[in-house]
Design an enzyme around this catalytic site. Structure first.
Site, short mmCIF file in Angstrom:
data_model
loop_
_atom_site.label_atom_id
_atom_site.label_comp_id
_atom_site.label_asym_id
_atom_site.label_seq_id
_atom_site.Cartn_x
_atom_site.Cartn_y
_atom_site.Cartn_z
N THR A 3 48.24 65.43 29.68
CA THR A 3 48.57 66.96 29.76
C THR A 3 48.48 67.33 31.35
OG1 THR A 3 45.92 66.90 29.37
CG2 THR A 3 47.32 67.54 27.68
N PHE A 8 49.59 67.06 20.84
CA PHE A 8 50.27 67.10 19.46
C PHE A 8 49.38 67.96 18.59
CE2 PHE A 8 52.10 63.41 21.45
CZ PHE A 8 53.42 63.49 20.83
N ARG A 9 48.21 68.11 18.72
CA ARG A 9 47.31 68.64 17.85
C ARG A 9 46.71 70.18 18.38
NH1 ARG A 9 47.18 63.26 17.49
NH2 ARG A 9 47.55 62.57 15.52
N HIS A 22 51.99 52.78 20.80
CA HIS A 22 52.83 53.62 19.96
C HIS A 22 54.41 53.50 20.44
CE1 HIS A 22 49.09 55.75 18.62
NE2 HIS A 22 49.23 54.91 17.73
N CYS A 58 76.11 45.61 17.15
CA CYS A 58 76.10 45.27 15.74
C CYS A 58 76.38 46.49 15.12
CB CYS A 58 74.88 44.65 15.46
SG CYS A 58 73.54 45.85 15.07
N ASN A 105 36.52 61.98 28.94
CA ASN A 105 37.17 62.91 28.18
C ASN A 105 36.36 64.46 28.41
OD1 ASN A 105 39.32 63.21 26.26
ND2 ASN A 105 37.78 63.57 24.56
N ASP A 153 37.43 66.16 33.83
CA ASP A 153 38.80 66.07 33.90
C ASP A 153 39.11 64.82 34.26
OD1 ASP A 153 41.71 66.42 34.70
OD2 ASP A 153 41.40 68.51 34.88
#
Ligand SMILES: [Zn+2]
Length: 251
Positions: free
Chosen positions: A27, A34-35, A121, A157, A220, A237
């Protein structure tokens, strides 16, 4: 920050240090999370980025995907002091495995050092052919989408390119996950950084480490479900704490 010194000492003494990073580390680089209220899922429908939609309607999927990319990376996004601190720790041999939930590619420089980078991810700066599995840079493919090639196709392909990220409805890469669990099991020190630790499988990694007697730390802004179990629970932070930690280790 009085917890930083003993944590630094534990890292100096460790043979295997694993760090896990989540959205909170990016951030400060200008990537929306996202949330939260201003997050991505207030502006886009998660359903639009479901694997099912990619299969059924790759043309529209790619149109939204390009827009999402603009929202996430519209301004030039650079690694911040927290990414730099991890990079430095890896370079100096104090960080051995870096597991990330982020797809923003901001740890890419760390991948060139001794630490193993596991992108749980995937990475939004790559695409993968859904048929032959060939991976290539996303930038030129996005440009083709913008100039009307929808969906973009693999030159080898004729399969359809998919962002090289885990979409909703897709399984995480088995070998990456296995490797992340294995490294967590063998960690002497496990650092959870900027992750809410609320999403599996990331949530279980610090628990695996803790059960196997690792020294665990959470860095966090907010409390996480693992905070009470962690030996060091540093609320702050990440762009302050990690450079301070790095400095302490170097002393
Ligand atoms: Zn292909």
């Amino acid at each position: 920050m009085e917890q930083v010194a003993p944590l630094a000492a534990a890292i100096r003494d460790a043979d295997s240090v694993v760090a896990l990073t989540g959205a909170g580390i990016s951030t400060a680089s200008g990537i929306p999370d996202f949330r939260s209220d201003s997050g991505i899922w207030n502006r886009f429908e998660p359903e639009d980025f479901h694997y099912r939609r990619f299969c059924n309607d790759p043309k529209d999927f790619w149109e939204d995907r390009v827009e999402l990319h603009e929202t996430m990376f519209g301004e030039k996004v650079e690694p911040n002091p927290a990414h730099d601190a991890l990079h430095e720790l890896a370079e100096e041999g104090y960080l051995h495995t870096l597991v990330t939930q982020n797809t923003d590619g901001l740890h890419d420089s760390t991948a060139e050092t001794a630490a193993k980078l596991i992108e749980l991810h995937g990475n939004a700066h790559r695409v993968v052919c859904d048929s032959c599995g060939r991976k290539t840079e996303a930038g030129p493919v996005r440009e083709r989408v913008e100039s009307g090639e929808r969906p973009p196709r693999c030159g080898d392909c004729d399969g359809i390119f998919k962002p090289d990220v885990v979409l909703f409805g897709e399984q995480l890469g088995k070998s990456d996950l296995q490797c992340a669990r294995e490294r967590s099991r063998n960690a002497d020190v496990f650092l959870a950084i900027g992750s809410s630790l609320s999403v599996e499988p990331a949530a279980s990694l610090p628990r695996i480490a803790e059960r196997n007697n690792a020294t665990t730390a959470v860095v966090n802004l907010d409390k996480t479900p693992f905070s009470a179990l962690a030996e060091y629970d540093i609320r702050g932070d990440v762009t302050d704490v990690l450079p301070a930690l790095c400095e302490e280790i170097a002393d």
